[in-house]
Design a protein around this motif. Structure first.
Motif, PDB file in Angstrom:
ATOM      1  N   PRO A   1       1.407  -1.120   0.365  1.00 43.21           N
ATOM      2  CA  PRO A   1       0.245  -0.246   0.168  1.00 43.21           C
ATOM      3  C   PRO A   1       1.244   1.520   0.093  1.00 43.21           C
ATOM      4  CG  PRO A   1      -0.798  -1.586   1.444  1.00 43.21           C
ATOM      5  CD  PRO A   1       0.419  -2.240   1.258  1.00 43.21           C
ATOM      6  N   LEU A   2       0.481   1.806  -0.577  1.00 43.49           N
ATOM      7  CA  LEU A   2       0.940   3.604  -0.488  1.00 43.49           C
ATOM      8  C   LEU A   2       0.672   3.982   1.272  1.00 43.49           C
ATOM      9  CD1 LEU A   2       0.193   4.815  -4.232  1.00 43.49           C
ATOM     10  CD2 LEU A   2       1.638   3.913  -3.584  1.00 43.49           C
ATOM     11  N   VAL A   3       1.649   4.940   0.302  1.00 37.59           N
ATOM     12  CA  VAL A   3       1.929   5.838   2.850  1.00 37.59           C
ATOM     13  C   VAL A   3       2.148   7.456   2.744  1.00 37.59           C
ATOM     14  CG1 VAL A   3       2.966   5.893   4.352  1.00 37.59           C
ATOM     15  CG2 VAL A   3       2.943   4.059   3.750  1.00 37.59           C
ATOM     16  N   ILE A   4       0.717   7.679   3.200  1.00 39.54           N
ATOM     17  CA  ILE A   4       0.784   9.235   2.587  1.00 39.54           C
ATOM     18  C   ILE A   4       1.942   9.305   3.994  1.00 39.54           C
ATOM     19  CG2 ILE A   4      -0.493  11.205   3.660  1.00 39.54           C
ATOM     20  CD1 ILE A   4      -1.241   9.407   0.399  1.00 39.54           C
ATOM     21  N   GLU A   5       3.156  10.758   3.314  1.00 42.80           N
ATOM     22  CA  GLU A   5       3.771  10.985   4.630  1.00 42.80           C
ATOM     23  C   GLU A   5       4.532  12.294   3.850  1.00 42.80           C
ATOM     24  OE1 GLU A   5       6.111   8.575   5.482  1.00 42.80           O
ATOM     25  OE2 GLU A   5       6.073   7.031   5.056  1.00 42.80           O
ATOM     26  N   GLU A   6       5.075  13.339   4.691  1.00 39.41           N
ATOM     27  CA  GLU A   6       5.383  14.565   4.214  1.00 39.41           C
ATOM     28  C   GLU A   6       6.758  13.989   3.562  1.00 39.41           C
ATOM     29  OE1 GLU A   6       4.652  18.290   4.752  1.00 39.41           O
ATOM     30  OE2 GLU A   6       3.620  17.301   6.245  1.00 39.41           O
ATOM     31  N   VAL A   7       6.884  14.363   3.061  1.00 40.58           N
ATOM     32  CA  VAL A   7       8.031  14.786   2.511  1.00 40.58           C
ATOM     33  C   VAL A   7       8.357  15.838   1.574  1.00 40.58           C
ATOM     34  CG1 VAL A   7       9.376  13.812  -0.178  1.00 40.58           C
ATOM     35  CG2 VAL A   7       7.361  12.606   0.550  1.00 40.58           C
ATOM     36  N   GLU A   8       9.868  15.738   1.758  1.00 41.12           N
ATOM     37  CA  GLU A   8      10.402  17.443   1.277  1.00 41.12           C
ATOM     38  C   GLU A   8      10.947  17.502   0.183  1.00 41.12           C
ATOM     39  OE1 GLU A   8      14.107  18.513   4.077  1.00 41.12           O
ATOM     40  OE2 GLU A   8      13.297  16.809   5.817  1.00 41.12           O
ATOM     41  N   VAL A   9      10.434  19.276  -0.564  1.00 42.48           N
ATOM     42  CA  VAL A   9      10.797  18.684  -1.391  1.00 42.48           C
ATOM     43  C   VAL A   9      11.473  19.956  -2.029  1.00 42.48           C
ATOM     44  CG1 VAL A   9       9.674  19.462  -4.273  1.00 42.48           C
ATOM     45  CG2 VAL A   9       8.020  18.117  -2.425  1.00 42.48           C
ATOM     46  N   ALA A  10      12.427  19.614  -2.464  1.00 38.18           N
ATOM     47  CA  ALA A  10      13.800  21.227  -2.980  1.00 38.18           C
ATOM     48  C   ALA A  10      13.334  21.609  -3.686  1.00 38.18           C
ATOM     49  CB  ALA A  10      15.365  20.413  -3.487  1.00 38.18           C
ATOM     50  N   PRO A  11      14.092  22.822  -3.791  1.00 37.72           N
ATOM     51  CA  PRO A  11      13.711  24.442  -4.515  1.00 37.72           C
ATOM     52  C   PRO A  11      14.108  23.550  -6.023  1.00 37.72           C
ATOM     53  CG  PRO A  11      14.936  24.796  -3.003  1.00 37.72           C
ATOM     54  CD  PRO A  11      15.164  23.907  -2.665  1.00 37.72           C
ATOM     55  N   PRO A  12      13.114  24.278  -6.774  1.00 35.20           N
ATOM     56  CA  PRO A  12      13.653  23.976  -7.534  1.00 35.20           C
ATOM     57  C   PRO A  12      15.673  24.384  -8.473  1.00 35.20           C
ATOM     58  CG  PRO A  12      12.402  25.879  -8.410  1.00 35.20           C
ATOM     59  CD  PRO A  12      12.507  25.376  -6.678  1.00 35.20           C
ATOM     60  N   GLN A  13      15.559  23.995  -9.553  1.00 35.34           N
ATOM     61  CA  GLN A  13      17.354  24.001  -9.798  1.00 35.34           C
ATOM     62  C   GLN A  13      16.742  24.621 -11.480  1.00 35.34           C
ATOM     63  OE1 GLN A  13      19.511  23.394  -7.206  1.00 35.34           O
ATOM     64  NE2 GLN A  13      17.988  23.520  -6.045  1.00 35.34           N
ATOM     65  N   ALA A  14      18.581  25.316 -11.440  1.00 32.42           N
ATOM     66  CA  ALA A  14      18.135  25.593 -13.107  1.00 32.42           C
ATOM     67  C   ALA A  14      17.561  24.792 -13.732  1.00 32.42           C
ATOM     68  CB  ALA A  14      19.421  25.802 -14.085  1.00 32.42           C
ATOM     69  N   MET A  15      16.200  25.618 -14.541  1.00 30.75           N
ATOM     70  CA  MET A  15      16.149  24.780 -15.803  1.00 30.75           C
ATOM     71  C   MET A  15      14.191  24.159 -15.141  1.00 30.75           C
ATOM     72  SD  MET A  15      16.347  25.880 -17.878  1.00 30.75           S
ATOM     73  CE  MET A  15      15.331  25.995 -19.537  1.00 30.75           C
ATOM     74  N   GLU A  16      14.106  23.697 -14.131  1.00 32.73           N
ATOM     75  CA  GLU A  16      13.060  22.947 -13.458  1.00 32.73           C
ATOM     76  C   GLU A  16      12.162  23.918 -13.133  1.00 32.73           C
ATOM     77  OE1 GLU A  16      16.118  19.806 -11.621  1.00 32.73           O
ATOM     78  OE2 GLU A  16      15.415  20.959 -10.359  1.00 32.73           O
ATOM     79  N   VAL A  17      11.160  23.502 -12.630  1.00 34.81           N
ATOM     80  CA  VAL A  17       9.978  23.957 -12.081  1.00 34.81           C
ATOM     81  C   VAL A  17       9.075  23.800 -10.692  1.00 34.81           C
ATOM     82  CG1 VAL A  17       7.630  25.108 -12.974  1.00 34.81           C
ATOM     83  CG2 VAL A  17       9.666  24.551 -14.396  1.00 34.81           C
ATOM     84  N   ARG A  18       8.846  24.682 -10.405  1.00 33.17           N
ATOM     85  CA  ARG A  18       7.915  23.414  -9.029  1.00 33.17           C
ATOM     86  C   ARG A  18       6.675  23.609  -9.061  1.00 33.17           C
ATOM     87  NH1 ARG A  18       8.759  23.465  -2.068  1.00 33.17           N
ATOM     88  NH2 ARG A  18       6.842  23.317  -1.933  1.00 33.17           N
ATOM     89  N   LEU A  19       6.195  22.290  -8.732  1.00 36.15           N
ATOM     90  CA  LEU A  19       4.414  23.046  -9.926  1.00 36.15           C
ATOM     91  C   LEU A  19       3.790  22.608  -7.844  1.00 36.15           C
ATOM     92  CD1 LEU A  19       4.547  20.637 -12.721  1.00 36.15           C
ATOM     93  CD2 LEU A  19       4.701  23.803 -12.723  1.00 36.15           C
ATOM     94  N   LYS A  20       2.474  23.346  -7.997  1.00 44.73           N
ATOM     95  CA  LYS A  20       1.383  22.122  -6.716  1.00 44.73           C
ATOM     96  C   LYS A  20       0.252  21.944  -8.176  1.00 44.73           C
ATOM     97  CE  LYS A  20      -1.446  24.141  -3.728  1.00 44.73           C
ATOM     98  NZ  LYS A  20      -1.878  24.453  -2.241  1.00 44.73           N
ATOM     99  N   ILE A  21       0.375  21.003  -7.310  1.00 41.84           N
ATOM    100  CA  ILE A  21      -1.127  19.766  -8.291  1.00 41.84           C
ATOM    101  C   ILE A  21      -1.961  19.862  -7.464  1.00 41.84           C
ATOM    102  CG2 ILE A  21      -1.020  17.416  -8.909  1.00 41.84           C
ATOM    103  CD1 ILE A  21       0.615  18.393  -9.806  1.00 41.84           C
ATOM    104  N   LEU A  22      -3.313  20.281  -8.812  1.00 40.15           N
ATOM    105  CA  LEU A  22      -3.963  20.233  -7.385  1.00 40.15           C
ATOM    106  C   LEU A  22      -5.281  19.467  -8.162  1.00 40.15           C
ATOM    107  CD1 LEU A  22      -4.802  24.433  -8.777  1.00 40.15           C
ATOM    108  CD2 LEU A  22      -3.991  23.204  -6.524  1.00 40.15           C
ATOM    109  N   PHE A  23      -4.912  18.534  -9.555  1.00 41.32           N
ATOM    110  CA  PHE A  23      -6.024  17.226  -9.671  1.00 41.32           C
ATOM    111  C   PHE A  23      -4.331  16.350  -9.742  1.00 41.32           C
ATOM    112  CE2 PHE A  23      -8.483  20.952 -10.094  1.00 41.32           C
ATOM    113  CZ  PHE A  23      -9.791  20.034  -9.224  1.00 41.32           C
ATOM    114  N   THR A  24      -4.806  14.992  -9.844  1.00 38.27           N
ATOM    115  CA  THR A  24      -4.254  13.962 -10.343  1.00 38.27           C
ATOM    116  C   THR A  24      -4.681  13.133 -10.219  1.00 38.27           C
ATOM    117  OG1 THR A  24      -1.566  13.112 -10.004  1.00 38.27           O
ATOM    118  CG2 THR A  24      -3.585  13.095  -7.987  1.00 38.27           C
TER     119      THR A  24
END
Length: 169
Positions: free
Chosen positions: A11-34
């Motif tokens: 089973p998938l586990v809901i976890e608090e995961v750290e997300v690094a800031p975007p590096q060069a040529m990267e974008v951080r997205l807020k996922i609203l729907f998946t």
């Protein structure tokens, strides 16, 4: 928050995961729907491929740009976007060709599990890296992707509906 697959078929586990800031040529997205695709299930169950765990799956999604890394000029915070697993660098021979869009750099790669710029994951739990999936990892609230794997869309398009075709179209 993220749905983390720690082992194949478990089973998938809901976890608090750290997300690094975007590096060069990267974008951080807020996922609203998946959404869940059979491809995610096949890789989660590790059928017919080399398993790579722990991992955050997901590749059908819609969201908004939260922040951009150095060199990203075509997107800005607030833009409505769809992450795509077959990106375009716009520089290689395939991207410049009128006959193919199978980018040499950003074509689908199910075994990579890390970002292109630094070969590291942008996700971690207490310092332990969590692998990416096809450059998108959308089973989470925030994700980081290469700018070439983001399609900007009309803000009037309903993200809850247009997220589904990001796999098949």
């Amino acid at each position: 928050m993220s749905a983390v697959a720690w082992e194949a078929g478990k089973p998938l586990v809901i976890e608090e995961v750290e997300v690094a800031p975007p590096q060069a040529m990267e974008v951080r997205l807020k996922i609203l729907f998946t959404s869940l695709c059979h491809t995610d299930v096949d890789f989660w169950e590790a059928k017919g491929q080399k398993p790579l765990f722990p991992r955050i799956f997901g590749h059908e999604a819609g969201g908004v740009v939260e922040s951009v890394g150095e060199g990203v000029t075509e997107l800005k915070p607030g833009d409505h976007v769809l992450p795509v697993f077959t990106g375009e660098c716009k520089k290689c021979a395939h991207c410049k060709s009128e006959e193919s869009n199978m980018c040499d750099i950003l074509r689908i790669n199910t075994d990579r599990g890390v970002m292109l710029n630094d070969g590291k994951s942008q996700f971690s739990i207490n310092g332990r890296p969590i692998h990416h999936f096809v450059g998108t990892s959308t089973f989470r609230e925030y994700t980081v992707v290469h700018v070439g794997c983001v399609a900007k869309i009309n803000p009037r398009a309903p993200l809850d509906k247009v997220c589904v075709p990001t796999c098949g179209i």
